[in-house]
Design a protein around this motif. Sequence first.
Motif, PDB file in Angstrom:
ATOM      1  N   ALA A  18       0.965  -1.099   0.250  1.00  0.00           N
ATOM      2  CA  ALA A  18      -0.130  -0.097   0.011  1.00  0.00           C
ATOM      3  C   ALA A  18       0.848   1.379  -0.036  1.00  0.00           C
ATOM      4  O   ALA A  18       2.228   1.181   0.419  1.00  0.00           O
ATOM      5  CB  ALA A  18      -0.950   0.016   1.349  1.00  0.00           C
ATOM      6  N   TYR A  19       0.276   2.472  -0.279  1.00  0.00           N
ATOM      7  CA  TYR A  19       0.912   3.605  -0.249  1.00  0.00           C
ATOM      8  C   TYR A  19       0.713   4.668   1.046  1.00  0.00           C
ATOM      9  O   TYR A  19      -0.440   4.491   1.537  1.00  0.00           O
ATOM     10  CB  TYR A  19       0.683   4.493  -1.629  1.00  0.00           C
ATOM     11  N   SER A  20       1.702   5.067   1.582  1.00  0.00           N
ATOM     12  CA  SER A  20       1.391   5.956   2.808  1.00  0.00           C
ATOM     13  C   SER A  20       1.510   7.261   2.303  1.00  0.00           C
ATOM     14  O   SER A  20       2.163   7.762   1.588  1.00  0.00           O
ATOM     15  CB  SER A  20       2.491   5.905   3.891  1.00  0.00           C
ATOM     16  N   PHE A  21       0.611   8.170   2.862  1.00  0.00           N
ATOM     17  CA  PHE A  21       0.298   9.629   2.531  1.00  0.00           C
ATOM     18  C   PHE A  21       0.434  10.466   4.024  1.00  0.00           C
ATOM     19  O   PHE A  21      -0.059  10.022   5.117  1.00  0.00           O
ATOM     20  CB  PHE A  21      -1.124   9.813   2.250  1.00  0.00           C
ATOM     21  N   ASN A  22       1.270  11.711   3.948  1.00  0.00           N
ATOM     22  CA  ASN A  22       1.334  12.266   5.187  1.00  0.00           C
ATOM     23  C   ASN A  22       0.478  13.524   5.675  1.00  0.00           C
ATOM     24  O   ASN A  22       0.473  14.202   6.419  1.00  0.00           O
ATOM     25  CB  ASN A  22       2.885  12.845   5.162  1.00  0.00           C
ATOM     26  N   GLY A  23      -0.561  13.493   4.925  1.00  0.00           N
ATOM     27  CA  GLY A  23      -1.811  14.452   5.291  1.00  0.00           C
ATOM     28  C   GLY A  23      -1.491  15.621   4.470  1.00  0.00           C
ATOM     29  O   GLY A  23      -2.131  16.732   4.596  1.00  0.00           O
ATOM     30  N   GLY A  24      -0.527  15.972   3.748  1.00  0.00           N
ATOM     31  CA  GLY A  24      -0.354  17.038   3.155  1.00  0.00           C
ATOM     32  C   GLY A  24       0.492  17.208   1.773  1.00  0.00           C
ATOM     33  O   GLY A  24       0.035  17.244   0.778  1.00  0.00           O
ATOM     34  N   SER A  25       1.892  16.907   1.942  1.00  0.00           N
ATOM     35  CA  SER A  25       2.665  17.392   0.783  1.00  0.00           C
ATOM     36  C   SER A  25       2.745  16.092  -0.034  1.00  0.00           C
ATOM     37  O   SER A  25       3.480  16.243  -1.244  1.00  0.00           O
ATOM     38  CB  SER A  25       3.970  17.729   1.247  1.00  0.00           C
ATOM     39  N   ASN A  26       2.501  15.039   0.022  1.00  0.00           N
ATOM     40  CA  ASN A  26       2.497  13.912  -1.048  1.00  0.00           C
ATOM     41  C   ASN A  26       1.194  13.345  -1.313  1.00  0.00           C
ATOM     42  O   ASN A  26       0.304  13.661  -0.572  1.00  0.00           O
ATOM     43  CB  ASN A  26       3.367  12.830  -0.476  1.00  0.00           C
TER      44      ASN A  26
END
Length: 102
Positions: A81-89
């Motif tokens: 799966a892909y992780s997202f940081n809630g902002g810049s990615n």
Amino acid sequence: TRGFLGALDDIRIYNWALPANEVTALYNQYGSGTKTNSGENGLVGWWKLNGDAKDATPYGHNCTVNGATSGATDREGNPDAYSFNGGSNYISLPNGAYDALS
């Protein structure tokens, strides 16, 4: 717009709203080998996110990964799966997929 903080895997976009029974069938189909006859009509794109953001349909709506990282675990514990940081990615959808939604 708001950012997403979390992980995503196996994303599908349809050009119509799926009824609850089809959503349930697709959820149950994940990783089980079970095949469903429904769900292919109106499928615009299917991104399995198994280390890349290529479209698994014949339409070629490949996405661009912008800072999101692969290797987060999916619901079965697989690191795809892909992780997202809630902002810049983010992962950007190509314009052709937007056109197919209308």
